[in-house]
Design an enzyme around this catalytic site. Structure first.
Site, PDB file in Angstrom:
ATOM      1  N   TRP A  30       0.851  -1.199   0.000  1.00 43.88           N
ATOM      2  CA  TRP A  30       0.000   0.000   0.000  1.00 43.88           C
ATOM      3  C   TRP A  30       0.883   1.244   0.000  1.00 43.88           C
ATOM      4  O   TRP A  30       2.053   1.190   0.389  1.00 43.88           O
ATOM      5  CB  TRP A  30      -0.926   0.000   1.214  1.00 43.88           C
ATOM      6  CG  TRP A  30      -0.213  -0.032   2.548  1.00 43.88           C
ATOM      7  CD1 TRP A  30       0.168  -1.135   3.254  1.00 43.88           C
ATOM      8  CD2 TRP A  30       0.224   1.105   3.324  1.00 43.88           C
ATOM      9  NE1 TRP A  30       0.810  -0.761   4.419  1.00 43.88           N
ATOM     10  CE2 TRP A  30       0.855   0.611   4.487  1.00 43.88           C
ATOM     11  CE3 TRP A  30       0.148   2.494   3.154  1.00 43.88           C
ATOM     12  CZ2 TRP A  30       1.405   1.445   5.472  1.00 43.88           C
ATOM     13  CZ3 TRP A  30       0.696   3.330   4.133  1.00 43.88           C
ATOM     14  CH2 TRP A  30       1.317   2.790   5.273  1.00 43.88           C
ATOM     15  N   GLU A  73       6.964   7.458  14.731  1.00 38.70           N
ATOM     16  CA  GLU A  73       7.244   6.942  13.376  1.00 38.70           C
ATOM     17  C   GLU A  73       8.136   7.904  12.598  1.00 38.70           C
ATOM     18  O   GLU A  73       8.997   7.472  11.825  1.00 38.70           O
ATOM     19  CB  GLU A  73       5.936   6.717  12.610  1.00 38.70           C
ATOM     20  CG  GLU A  73       5.021   5.645  13.183  1.00 38.70           C
ATOM     21  CD  GLU A  73       5.514   4.220  12.928  1.00 38.70           C
ATOM     22  OE1 GLU A  73       6.479   4.036  12.175  1.00 38.70           O
ATOM     23  OE2 GLU A  73       4.916   3.291  13.502  1.00 38.70           O
ATOM     24  N   GLU A 111       8.659   1.190   6.667  1.00 40.78           N
ATOM     25  CA  GLU A 111       8.362   2.030   7.831  1.00 40.78           C
ATOM     26  C   GLU A 111       8.158   3.489   7.426  1.00 40.78           C
ATOM     27  O   GLU A 111       7.360   4.207   8.033  1.00 40.78           O
ATOM     28  CB  GLU A 111       9.506   1.945   8.857  1.00 40.78           C
ATOM     29  CG  GLU A 111       9.567   0.631   9.623  1.00 40.78           C
ATOM     30  CD  GLU A 111       8.499   0.522  10.703  1.00 40.78           C
ATOM     31  OE1 GLU A 111       7.914   1.550  11.078  1.00 40.78           O
ATOM     32  OE2 GLU A 111       8.226  -0.599  11.150  1.00 40.78           O
ATOM     33  N   HIS A 114       4.782   4.885   7.197  1.00 40.96           N
ATOM     34  CA  HIS A 114       3.968   5.066   8.406  1.00 40.96           C
ATOM     35  C   HIS A 114       3.888   6.533   8.818  1.00 40.96           C
ATOM     36  O   HIS A 114       2.798   7.079   9.026  1.00 40.96           O
ATOM     37  CB  HIS A 114       4.500   4.213   9.567  1.00 40.96           C
ATOM     38  CG  HIS A 114       4.532   2.742   9.257  1.00 40.96           C
ATOM     39  ND1 HIS A 114       5.082   1.804  10.097  1.00 40.96           N
ATOM     40  CD2 HIS A 114       4.082   2.057   8.173  1.00 40.96           C
ATOM     41  CE1 HIS A 114       4.956   0.601   9.540  1.00 40.96           C
ATOM     42  NE2 HIS A 114       4.368   0.742   8.374  1.00 40.96           N
ATOM     43  N   GLU A 164       8.541  -3.830  17.682  1.00 39.56           N
ATOM     44  CA  GLU A 164       7.578  -3.995  16.584  1.00 39.56           C
ATOM     45  C   GLU A 164       6.259  -4.535  17.133  1.00 39.56           C
ATOM     46  O   GLU A 164       5.179  -4.144  16.682  1.00 39.56           O
ATOM     47  CB  GLU A 164       8.127  -4.946  15.514  1.00 39.56           C
ATOM     48  CG  GLU A 164       9.351  -4.419  14.768  1.00 39.56           C
ATOM     49  CD  GLU A 164       9.062  -3.265  13.828  1.00 39.56           C
ATOM     50  OE1 GLU A 164       7.949  -3.167  13.292  1.00 39.56           O
ATOM     51  OE2 GLU A 164       9.966  -2.438  13.624  1.00 39.56           O
ATOM     52  N   THR A 167       4.475  -1.597  18.848  1.00 37.95           N
ATOM     53  CA  THR A 167       3.828  -0.659  17.920  1.00 37.95           C
ATOM     54  C   THR A 167       2.615  -1.325  17.266  1.00 37.95           C
ATOM     55  O   THR A 167       1.612  -0.667  17.011  1.00 37.95           O
ATOM     56  CB  THR A 167       4.788  -0.146  16.831  1.00 37.95           C
ATOM     57  OG1 THR A 167       5.492  -1.242  16.267  1.00 37.95           O
ATOM     58  CG2 THR A 167       5.785   0.835  17.391  1.00 37.95           C
ATOM     59  N   ASP A 196       1.846  -3.926   8.721  1.00 40.07           N
ATOM     60  CA  ASP A 196       3.300  -3.870   8.486  1.00 40.07           C
ATOM     61  C   ASP A 196       4.070  -4.251   9.754  1.00 40.07           C
ATOM     62  O   ASP A 196       5.012  -5.043   9.719  1.00 40.07           O
ATOM     63  CB  ASP A 196       3.731  -2.445   8.112  1.00 40.07           C
ATOM     64  CG  ASP A 196       3.425  -2.082   6.664  1.00 40.07           C
ATOM     65  OD1 ASP A 196       2.764  -2.872   5.977  1.00 40.07           O
ATOM     66  OD2 ASP A 196       3.859  -0.992   6.245  1.00 40.07           O
ATOM     67  N   GLU A 197       3.673  -3.654  10.874  1.00 43.76           N
ATOM     68  CA  GLU A 197       4.391  -3.905  12.137  1.00 43.76           C
ATOM     69  C   GLU A 197       4.350  -5.400  12.461  1.00 43.76           C
ATOM     70  O   GLU A 197       5.313  -5.973  12.975  1.00 43.76           O
ATOM     71  CB  GLU A 197       3.784  -3.116  13.309  1.00 43.76           C
ATOM     72  CG  GLU A 197       3.609  -1.613  13.108  1.00 43.76           C
ATOM     73  CD  GLU A 197       4.889  -0.820  12.972  1.00 43.76           C
ATOM     74  OE1 GLU A 197       5.970  -1.418  12.795  1.00 43.76           O
ATOM     75  OE2 GLU A 197       4.818   0.426  13.013  1.00 43.76           O
ATOM     76  N   HIS A 200       6.889  -7.207  10.390  1.00 36.68           N
ATOM     77  CA  HIS A 200       8.229  -6.869  10.884  1.00 36.68           C
ATOM     78  C   HIS A 200       8.529  -7.605  12.194  1.00 36.68           C
ATOM     79  O   HIS A 200       9.629  -8.106  12.405  1.00 36.68           O
ATOM     80  CB  HIS A 200       8.358  -5.356  11.105  1.00 36.68           C
ATOM     81  CG  HIS A 200       8.175  -4.554   9.846  1.00 36.68           C
ATOM     82  ND1 HIS A 200       7.942  -3.201   9.859  1.00 36.68           N
ATOM     83  CD2 HIS A 200       8.184  -4.931   8.539  1.00 36.68           C
ATOM     84  CE1 HIS A 200       7.821  -2.766   8.599  1.00 36.68           C
ATOM     85  NE2 HIS A 200       7.957  -3.803   7.793  1.00 36.68           N
TER      86      HIS A 200
HETATM   87 FE   LIG Z   1       7.870  -0.842  13.092  1.00 42.20          FE
HETATM   88 FE   LIG Z   2       6.135   1.823  12.089  1.00 38.05          FE
END
Ligand SMILES: [Fe+2]
Ligand SMILES: [Fe+2]
Length: 329
Positions: A30, A73, A111, A114, A164, A167, A196-197, A200
């Site tokens: 995205w 972020e 990242e 974000h 991670e 978050t 995403d987090e 990760h």
């Molecule tokens: Fe992260």
């Molecule tokens: Fe992040």
């Protein structure tokens, strides 16, 4: 025999390579423009208006946590620098083909979206003193952040595993609160970041899991030492030029509305202990066996702390935040 940590992490490069698929190919991922108003479209005014209307329903306390998370972020330069400081993991040239370097650049590149999407939301929402927010970000990057890893790559990767997940929890709870308060755009934004987090987190946990296979004593010692230091939050040193303990104020609000709490901290410890199968490690050195014992009782201790802290935090009076024109939260 103590193994050199940088040799161990270099030795698992092949494993890192196999897990690079946890980063999404750029065309498949995205981008902020997928969600935010399209300024080229005919109906751009209406899109912005709709966004602002929805944003009106977001309570101040949710907004404060969102702004703090966005500042966090936005200090991404500090995090890429942090990873590259750790021997065995660093990107030697800046464009190295080494799997660790490719991981770190790909991670940073994901990242980067974000802070980008969250800060554009804050801007378009019409709810935020953008200058105060921007000052805070600039101060945080200037002030820096010391994750207390002593540049030990084991500790660095344990830190990122923890962080991670933290978050992921924090953005995930913000998504829920946004949806509950009638702002599905913000809900969607926070959900994308959460996704995403989550990938990760999975990658970092696997990397550390591999280190546990290679060097269980060294890894369990590093884990226990990181937990003894307590995990320093990345935005610890943020400042808006006004509040004396901005991070502390922000953390109180996050605790109060349940976005990120001491109980979450305990849950993360529990989860990592479980994931890395700490209780089942055998053949450890004497020190490492002590570290294993220490870790075993740790989450429970934090839960005891949480009970007491929750009571005292709830009694704390509200404080003004420059980010929202000094309204008190
Ligand atoms: Fe992260
Ligand atoms: Fe992040």
């Amino acid at each position: 025999m103590m193994r050199k940590h940088d040799d161990v992490v270099k030795g698992i490069e092949g494993f890192v390579e196999e897990n690079l698929y946890l980063l999404k190919e750029v065309p498949e991922g995205w981008q902020p423009s997928d969600i935010l108003p399209d300024m080229v479209a005919e109906g751009w005014r209406e899109e912005i208006q709709q966004m602002r209307n929805q944003a009106r329903g977001v309570p101040d306390e949710v907004l404060i946590v969102l702004i703090g998370n966005t500042v966090t972020e936005e200090a991404l330069p500090s995090y890429q620098t942090m990873v590259n400081r750790h021997p065995g993991v660093g990107d030697d040239t800046g464009a190295s083909d080494n799997p660790w370097a490719r991981w770190t650049r790909g991670w940073t590149a994901e990242e980067n979206r974000h802070g980008e999407i969250l800060s554009r939301y804050l801007y378009l929402s019409g709810r935020v003193d953008m200058r105060a927010f921007e000052i805070t970000t600039q101060h945080l990057i200037c002030n820096g952040f010391d994750p207390k890893t002593g540049n030990d790559p084991y500790k660095g990767l344990i830190y990122t595993s923890f962080q991670e997940r933290a978050t992921k929890i924090s953005h995930g709870n913000t998504a829920r609160l946004a949806n509950e308060n009638g702002d599905p755009t913000l809900g969607k934004i926070c959900a994308l970041v959460t996704g995403d987090e989550s990938r990760h987190e999975e990658a970092y946990k696997r990397f550390v899991g591999k280190i546990f296979e290679e060097d269980p004593s060294g890894a369990v010692l590093a884990f226990a030492q990181m937990m003894k230091n307590t995990v320093t939050m990345p935005a610890r040193r943020m400042a808006d030029g006004q509040a004396t303990d901005l991070y502390g104020q922000f953390a109180v609000v996050a605790q109060r509305i349940g976005v990120y709490t001491i109980r979450d901290y305990a849950e993360i410890i529990d989860h990592l202990i479980d994931y890395w199968k700490i209780a089942g490690l055998s053949g450890l050195t004497g020190d490492a066996a002590k570290a294993q014992d220490y870790l075993g009782g740790l989450a429970q201790r934090y839960r005891g702390l949480a009970d007491r802290a929750e009571e005292s935090l709830l009694k704390q009076s509200k404080t003004p935040f420059r980010w929202i024109f000094n309204r008190s939260v």
